[in-house]
Design a protein around this motif. Structure first.
Motif, mmCIF file in Angstrom:
data_model
loop_
_atom_site.group_PDB
_atom_site.id
_atom_site.type_symbol
_atom_site.label_atom_id
_atom_site.label_comp_id
_atom_site.label_asym_id
_atom_site.label_seq_id
_atom_site.Cartn_x
_atom_site.Cartn_y
_atom_site.Cartn_z
ATOM 1 N N LEU A 137 0.807 -1.222 0.000
ATOM 2 C CA LEU A 137 0.000 0.000 0.000
ATOM 3 C C LEU A 137 0.839 1.270 0.000
ATOM 4 O O LEU A 137 0.497 2.245 -0.671
ATOM 5 C CB LEU A 137 -0.931 0.011 1.213
ATOM 6 N N PHE A 138 1.933 1.280 0.771
ATOM 7 C CA PHE A 138 2.648 2.524 1.009
ATOM 8 C C PHE A 138 4.132 2.493 0.711
ATOM 9 O O PHE A 138 4.804 3.515 0.855
ATOM 10 C CB PHE A 138 2.469 2.949 2.479
ATOM 11 N N GLY A 139 4.685 1.342 0.375
ATOM 12 C CA GLY A 139 6.099 1.285 0.047
ATOM 13 C C GLY A 139 6.944 0.613 1.113
ATOM 14 O O GLY A 139 6.499 0.329 2.225
ATOM 15 N N THR A 140 8.208 0.370 0.765
ATOM 16 C CA THR A 140 9.108 -0.426 1.597
ATOM 17 C C THR A 140 9.444 0.240 2.915
ATOM 18 O O THR A 140 9.477 -0.413 3.970
ATOM 19 C CB THR A 140 10.403 -0.719 0.821
ATOM 20 N N ASP A 141 9.739 1.539 2.892
ATOM 21 C CA ASP A 141 10.097 2.221 4.133
ATOM 22 C C ASP A 141 8.947 2.196 5.138
ATOM 23 O O ASP A 141 9.148 1.939 6.327
ATOM 24 C CB ASP A 141 10.492 3.670 3.839
ATOM 25 N N ALA A 142 7.750 2.487 4.662
ATOM 26 C CA ALA A 142 6.576 2.454 5.533
ATOM 27 C C ALA A 142 6.367 1.053 6.090
ATOM 28 O O ALA A 142 5.985 0.883 7.263
ATOM 29 C CB ALA A 142 5.339 2.907 4.766
ATOM 30 N N ALA A 143 6.624 0.037 5.280
ATOM 31 C CA ALA A 143 6.436 -1.345 5.720
ATOM 32 C C ALA A 143 7.363 -1.686 6.879
ATOM 33 O O ALA A 143 6.963 -2.358 7.834
ATOM 34 C CB ALA A 143 6.673 -2.299 4.554
ATOM 35 N N LEU A 144 8.608 -1.217 6.804
ATOM 36 C CA LEU A 144 9.556 -1.495 7.885
ATOM 37 C C LEU A 144 9.100 -0.844 9.182
ATOM 38 O O LEU A 144 9.146 -1.462 10.259
ATOM 39 C CB LEU A 144 10.947 -0.995 7.496
ATOM 40 N N LEU A 145 8.621 0.387 9.105
ATOM 41 C CA LEU A 145 8.168 1.095 10.300
ATOM 42 C C LEU A 145 6.945 0.410 10.913
ATOM 43 O O LEU A 145 6.876 0.212 12.129
ATOM 44 C CB LEU A 145 7.836 2.546 9.951
ATOM 45 N N ALA A 146 5.975 0.065 10.090
ATOM 46 C CA ALA A 146 4.754 -0.559 10.588
ATOM 47 C C ALA A 146 5.036 -1.932 11.185
ATOM 48 O O ALA A 146 4.524 -2.284 12.258
ATOM 49 C CB ALA A 146 3.723 -0.668 9.470
ATOM 50 N N ALA A 147 5.841 -2.743 10.492
ATOM 51 C CA ALA A 147 6.159 -4.079 10.990
ATOM 52 C C ALA A 147 6.942 -4.006 12.294
ATOM 53 O O ALA A 147 6.717 -4.810 13.216
ATOM 54 C CB ALA A 147 6.952 -4.855 9.948
ATOM 55 N N ALA A 148 7.852 -3.041 12.410
ATOM 56 C CA ALA A 148 8.614 -2.886 13.644
ATOM 57 C C ALA A 148 7.701 -2.522 14.799
ATOM 58 O O ALA A 148 7.848 -3.041 15.915
ATOM 59 C CB ALA A 148 9.695 -1.821 13.455
ATOM 60 N N ALA A 149 6.733 -1.629 14.552
ATOM 61 C CA ALA A 149 5.799 -1.226 15.610
ATOM 62 C C ALA A 149 4.955 -2.400 16.075
ATOM 63 O O ALA A 149 4.773 -2.616 17.286
ATOM 64 C CB ALA A 149 4.909 -0.092 15.109
ATOM 65 N N VAL A 150 4.436 -3.184 15.151
ATOM 66 C CA VAL A 150 3.619 -4.346 15.514
ATOM 67 C C VAL A 150 4.472 -5.415 16.195
ATOM 68 O O VAL A 150 4.041 -6.056 17.158
ATOM 69 C CB VAL A 150 2.914 -4.913 14.262
ATOM 70 N N SER A 151 5.683 -5.603 15.719
ATOM 71 C CA SER A 151 6.567 -6.613 16.299
ATOM 72 C C SER A 151 6.843 -6.343 17.768
ATOM 73 O O SER A 151 6.889 -7.267 18.592
ATOM 74 C CB SER A 151 7.890 -6.644 15.525
ATOM 75 N N LEU A 152 7.006 -5.068 18.124
ATOM 76 C CA LEU A 152 7.403 -4.692 19.470
ATOM 77 C C LEU A 152 6.216 -4.376 20.379
ATOM 78 O O LEU A 152 6.406 -4.044 21.549
ATOM 79 C CB LEU A 152 8.340 -3.477 19.395
#
Length: 422
Positions: A137-152
């Motif tokens: 939906l939003f690109g690779t950088d956004a994906a890293l930020l979102a996944a990191a937030a959910v992971s933690l």
């Protein structure tokens, strides 16, 4: 809503600094590490609490050909707070996680592995689903930020992984459903996938059943607002509704066949997933003064608990609201999802409190609203880059502190778990 292929062309450094990329990657790895080794080091932890043990017992019963049956006397003590009064066919817990654990028992033939392996896979998939859908939906950088937030995020680690609750399964179903709905804004065929994922969500948690039912009607109203009555003639939408209706009808018929006493009044209580939740709702409605106290007391706890990790990111979201970007079709759909998850979680937390002998400070009900982090993160990321290193780093720091602190605060007798006389 822009898929990855149409994200504005910029250099990677314009979206995220190398320092933020390193911090986000570290947060992602730290969350996965905690999820994995916390469960591996204590594989019996999912059997200590009501929900985790009940899913396991149901799964083992189903794997042995006896149906989704509660036959463990220990559950009567573990689930006493939630009103479980008798053993027998399950009429309080959704079947999704139990069927997965039972399936792994059939595959692996070992009860310990049947708990640890699926819980770890579901935990990792919750993070992976957030990464994949956000990237699309939003690109690779956004994906890293979102996944990191959910992971933690602490409820996914503590409840969804270590305690064996179905929180991570809910996150997976909700993430994929929202992704399919947003993609469906440009291609109606994605609504079929939305129906499938919503069906999984309906079976993932007893309290999530009403969410997906109400969300379906709210989503229809949302599409009518933007697309007009032509939505009612769209075959893809009706097919998605039909797909979603299959597990609702099948599970309802199963419950009716087992629990209906033959009276019209008994039908309503029989078809639903949780008879216990139904009783709690009736008790709360019959005591409006107590319910009002519960609503007032739980509101700040849930609001602070949900928003605290994202406080450094909220100014940008507030600017989008001030500029009325919430009126876009995709943004309004995400805002509706945040509001609906929070409202239903707040309502359930207050209703349950009327029947439970717990303090208003009890933080366990925070897990009812934390699924709203998914649309909330997407609303933040929807504003695009560049991403603030300071704001996101502070957000990850808050998430890390909560993940380290909350398991201790929720220990019996501590501030956020203590039971107090009314």
């Amino acid at each position: 809503m822009q898929p990855d292929a149409t994200v504005p062309s910029r250099s990677v450094s314009e979206f995220m600094s190398p320092r933020l990329r390193l911090i986000a990657f570290a947060a992602l790895v730290a969350g996965l590490f905690l999820r994995t080794f916390g469960l591996v080091l204590n594989p019996g932890a999912p059997l200590v609490d009501c929900d985790g043990r009940a899913s396991f017992v149901m799964g083992m019963s189903w794997a042995r050909g006896m149906g989704l049956y509660l036959d463990d006397p220990a559950l009567l003590d573990l689930c006493a707070l939630f009103g479980l009064e008798k053993l027998g066919p399950a009429h309080h817990f959704a079947p999704g996680l139990a069927l997965i654990e039972g399936g792994f028992f059939l595959l692996l033939g070992n009860e310990v592995l049947a708990v640890v392996v699926p819980l770890l896979l579901i935990s990792w998939l919750a993070v992976g689903a957030m990464w994949w859908t956000t990237r699309n939906l939003f690109g690779t950088d956004a994906a890293l930020l979102a996944a990191a937030a959910v992971s933690l995020e602490w409820t996914g680690i503590l409840f969804g992984t270590w305690k064996g609750f179905s929180e991570n399964l809910v996150v997976i179903a909700l993430t994929l459903t929202l992704w399919a709905v947003l993609r469906g804004l440009r291609d109606d065929r994605f609504m079929l996938a939305a129906g499938v994922f919503a069906a999984v969500g309906y079976l993932s948690k007893a309290s999530m059943g009403p969410f997906f039912l109400i969300a379906g009607f709210a989503g229809l109203a949302w599409r009518l607002l933007y697309r007009g009555r032509s939505v009612l003639l769209n075959g893809w939408y009706w097919a998605a509704i039909g797909i979603f209706a299959i597990p609702v009808v099948v599970w309802g018929l199963r419950n009716i066949s087992l629990f209906w006493d033959g009276t019209p009044a008994g039908l309503l209580g029989a078809w639903q997933t949780s008879e216990v939740v139904g009783r709690m709702v009736e008790t709360a409605i019959a005591q409006p003064a107590e319910l009002a106290v519960g609503l007032g007391g739980k509101l700040p706890i849930l609001a602070i608990g949900l928003l605290l990790p994202f406080l450094p990111l909220l100014p940008r979201l507030a600017a989008a609201v001030a500029n009325r970007r919430w009126r876009a079709e995709d943004a309004l759909g995400l805002w509706m999802t945040v509001g609906l998850i929070f409202f239903l979680g707040w309502l359930f937390a207050a209703m349950f409190w009327v029947s439970e002998d717990t303090s208003l400070l009890w933080a366990d009900p925070l897990r009812y609203v934390m699924a709203a982090q998914v649309p909330l993160l997407w609303l933040i990321l929807r504003e695009g880059g560049p991403y603030s290193t300071r704001a996101w780093s502070l957000s990850f720091a808050i998430l890390a502190v909560l993940t380290l602190v909350m398991p201790f605060l929720l220990q019996p007798g501590n501030l956020l778990s203590i039971s107090l006389p009314r």
